[in-house]
Design a protein around this motif. Sequence first.
Motif, mmCIF file in Angstrom:
data_model
loop_
_atom_site.group_PDB
_atom_site.id
_atom_site.type_symbol
_atom_site.label_atom_id
_atom_site.label_comp_id
_atom_site.label_asym_id
_atom_site.label_seq_id
_atom_site.Cartn_x
_atom_site.Cartn_y
_atom_site.Cartn_z
ATOM 1 N N ILE A 191 1.057 -0.866 -0.037
ATOM 2 C CA ILE A 191 -0.057 -0.275 -0.160
ATOM 3 C C ILE A 191 0.814 1.202 0.046
ATOM 4 O O ILE A 191 0.712 2.480 -0.618
ATOM 5 C CB ILE A 191 -1.342 0.298 0.974
ATOM 6 N N SER A 192 2.150 1.183 0.630
ATOM 7 C CA SER A 192 2.837 2.400 1.223
ATOM 8 C C SER A 192 3.915 2.488 0.147
ATOM 9 O O SER A 192 4.371 1.046 -0.363
ATOM 10 C CB SER A 192 3.140 2.371 2.553
ATOM 11 N N HIS A 193 4.625 3.773 -0.019
ATOM 12 C CA HIS A 193 6.127 3.865 -1.151
ATOM 13 C C HIS A 193 6.769 3.188 -0.521
ATOM 14 O O HIS A 193 8.153 2.542 -0.776
ATOM 15 C CB HIS A 193 5.899 5.509 -1.574
ATOM 16 N N ARG A 194 6.887 2.701 1.558
ATOM 17 C CA ARG A 194 7.987 2.644 1.674
ATOM 18 C C ARG A 194 8.051 1.016 1.496
ATOM 19 O O ARG A 194 9.155 0.096 1.685
ATOM 20 C CB ARG A 194 7.571 3.143 3.063
ATOM 21 N N GLY A 253 14.542 -8.482 -2.991
ATOM 22 C CA GLY A 253 14.363 -9.187 -4.249
ATOM 23 C C GLY A 253 12.659 -9.307 -5.048
ATOM 24 O O GLY A 253 13.132 -10.272 -5.477
ATOM 25 N N ALA A 254 12.145 -8.730 -4.581
ATOM 26 C CA ALA A 254 10.429 -9.129 -5.258
ATOM 27 C C ALA A 254 10.600 -8.825 -6.229
ATOM 28 O O ALA A 254 10.886 -7.564 -7.000
ATOM 29 C CB ALA A 254 9.695 -8.037 -4.724
ATOM 30 N N GLN A 255 9.410 -9.761 -7.360
ATOM 31 C CA GLN A 255 9.824 -9.364 -8.601
ATOM 32 C C GLN A 255 8.793 -8.845 -9.356
ATOM 33 O O GLN A 255 8.515 -8.488 -10.387
ATOM 34 C CB GLN A 255 10.114 -10.580 -8.992
ATOM 35 N N PHE A 256 7.945 -9.246 -8.268
ATOM 36 C CA PHE A 256 5.849 -7.933 -8.330
ATOM 37 C C PHE A 256 5.765 -8.161 -7.496
ATOM 38 O O PHE A 256 6.183 -8.132 -6.175
ATOM 39 C CB PHE A 256 5.319 -9.640 -9.528
ATOM 40 N N ILE A 257 5.092 -7.162 -7.495
ATOM 41 C CA ILE A 257 3.903 -6.314 -6.281
ATOM 42 C C ILE A 257 2.620 -5.979 -6.671
ATOM 43 O O ILE A 257 2.540 -5.451 -8.191
ATOM 44 C CB ILE A 257 4.735 -4.692 -6.502
ATOM 45 N N ASP A 306 -3.506 2.998 -7.172
ATOM 46 C CA ASP A 306 -2.764 4.350 -6.812
ATOM 47 C C ASP A 306 -1.722 4.317 -7.719
ATOM 48 O O ASP A 306 -0.594 3.252 -8.389
ATOM 49 C CB ASP A 306 -1.847 3.722 -5.448
ATOM 50 N N SER A 307 -1.785 5.273 -8.640
ATOM 51 C CA SER A 307 -0.960 6.045 -10.152
ATOM 52 C C SER A 307 -0.397 5.316 -9.853
ATOM 53 O O SER A 307 1.664 5.560 -10.483
ATOM 54 C CB SER A 307 -1.517 6.923 -10.632
ATOM 55 N N GLN A 308 0.520 6.440 -8.824
ATOM 56 C CA GLN A 308 2.237 6.573 -8.351
ATOM 57 C C GLN A 308 2.689 5.304 -7.732
ATOM 58 O O GLN A 308 3.887 4.552 -8.435
ATOM 59 C CB GLN A 308 2.009 7.844 -7.137
ATOM 60 N N LEU A 309 2.392 4.784 -6.919
ATOM 61 C CA LEU A 309 2.261 3.291 -6.903
ATOM 62 C C LEU A 309 2.204 2.518 -8.629
ATOM 63 O O LEU A 309 3.989 1.918 -7.819
ATOM 64 C CB LEU A 309 1.879 2.593 -6.266
ATOM 65 N N ILE A 310 2.492 2.420 -8.877
ATOM 66 C CA ILE A 310 1.795 1.744 -10.682
ATOM 67 C C ILE A 310 3.411 2.153 -10.969
ATOM 68 O O ILE A 310 4.231 1.185 -11.280
ATOM 69 C CB ILE A 310 1.298 1.666 -10.843
ATOM 70 N N THR A 322 6.630 1.236 -9.410
ATOM 71 C CA THR A 322 6.786 0.191 -9.304
ATOM 72 C C THR A 322 7.766 -0.843 -10.893
ATOM 73 O O THR A 322 8.329 -1.051 -10.698
ATOM 74 C CB THR A 322 5.515 -0.841 -9.426
ATOM 75 N N LYS A 323 6.586 0.201 -11.864
ATOM 76 C CA LYS A 323 7.651 0.029 -13.484
ATOM 77 C C LYS A 323 8.629 0.396 -13.486
ATOM 78 O O LYS A 323 9.815 0.361 -13.583
ATOM 79 C CB LYS A 323 7.107 0.726 -14.638
ATOM 80 N N ARG A 324 9.302 2.013 -12.824
ATOM 81 C CA ARG A 324 10.751 2.209 -12.653
ATOM 82 C C ARG A 324 11.268 1.470 -12.091
ATOM 83 O O ARG A 324 12.956 1.079 -12.744
ATOM 84 C CB ARG A 324 10.615 4.210 -12.255
ATOM 85 N N LEU A 325 11.228 0.395 -11.336
ATOM 86 C CA LEU A 325 12.245 0.324 -10.192
ATOM 87 C C LEU A 325 12.487 -1.799 -11.371
ATOM 88 O O LEU A 325 13.239 -1.963 -10.880
ATOM 89 C CB LEU A 325 11.607 -0.905 -9.068
ATOM 90 N N GLY A 326 11.666 -2.010 -12.386
ATOM 91 C CA GLY A 326 11.598 -2.693 -13.339
ATOM 92 C C GLY A 326 11.113 -4.123 -12.950
ATOM 93 O O GLY A 326 10.863 -5.413 -13.082
ATOM 94 N N LEU A 327 9.894 -3.669 -11.744
ATOM 95 C CA LEU A 327 9.321 -5.051 -11.126
ATOM 96 C C LEU A 327 7.818 -4.972 -12.071
ATOM 97 O O LEU A 327 6.786 -4.137 -12.474
ATOM 98 C CB LEU A 327 8.700 -4.527 -10.150
ATOM 99 N N ILE A 328 7.350 -6.219 -11.928
ATOM 100 C CA ILE A 328 6.066 -6.372 -12.210
ATOM 101 C C ILE A 328 5.338 -5.507 -11.642
ATOM 102 O O ILE A 328 4.782 -5.842 -10.443
ATOM 103 C CB ILE A 328 5.052 -8.067 -12.490
ATOM 104 N N SER A 329 4.188 -5.349 -12.034
ATOM 105 C CA SER A 329 2.775 -4.923 -11.569
ATOM 106 C C SER A 329 1.433 -5.349 -11.772
ATOM 107 O O SER A 329 0.464 -5.559 -12.604
ATOM 108 C CB SER A 329 2.901 -2.565 -12.175
#
Length: 220
Positions: free
Chosen positions: A78-81, A90-94, A100-104, A107-114
């Motif tokens: 739920i949070s950016h933290r 090492g999580a590969q997906f979130i 939450d558009s900012q969280l999505i 997530t993508k900027r970190l290279g993770l599946i959203s």
Amino acid sequence: METMKQAVLREGLVVIIRGAKEQEILELGKALYAGNVRAMEVTFNQADPDADRETARAIAVLRKALPADALVGAGTVISHRQLELAAESGAQFIISPHTDSQLIDRTKRLGLISMPGALTASECVQAYAAGADFIKIFPASALGPAYLKALRAPLNHMPFFAVGGIDENNIPAFIRAGASGFGIGGSLISQALKMRDYSALTGIAARYAALIHACKEESQ
């Protein structure tokens, strides 16, 4: 990233590990992998923020212990933290219960599946426009397969995962309605934790995985 997305779509099953202690999570992960589950999420507990680092540590332990083809992610983010902790572990997906558009975007900027949660058409469009790879329809069983079928009529370009109240009885109907996959927790995990019977979990997981594969093949 594309390879991981294809793997998630191919398997069509993410098992939700919730309410387990760190050592239990390791045993659950091994039992699930033995039962042909290749994607699993460890959830954050919003009622206990002090446990966030323990959740992140459990994700890291699973990543290290399981074979390379296993995908391990974070749930109820739920949070950016929590997102940053998951990424560092090492999580590969979130996976989140909400949109939450900012969280999505982060997530993508970190290279993770959203995979954000959504229910209405507006939320689905918002999530997909923000970069979501999959849309988590939650709580899916509350409105049933007919709702997903109606939602997909104008939004059939989006891959939907049905989450919440999913079991062997409604999986076939949800796949016929257009579900690309499922997030399943309680019907798989609760009994194993209660009985400490990880071998039984392997058998149940294998049954679920086989059912989803069979139903997906029939729908093609």
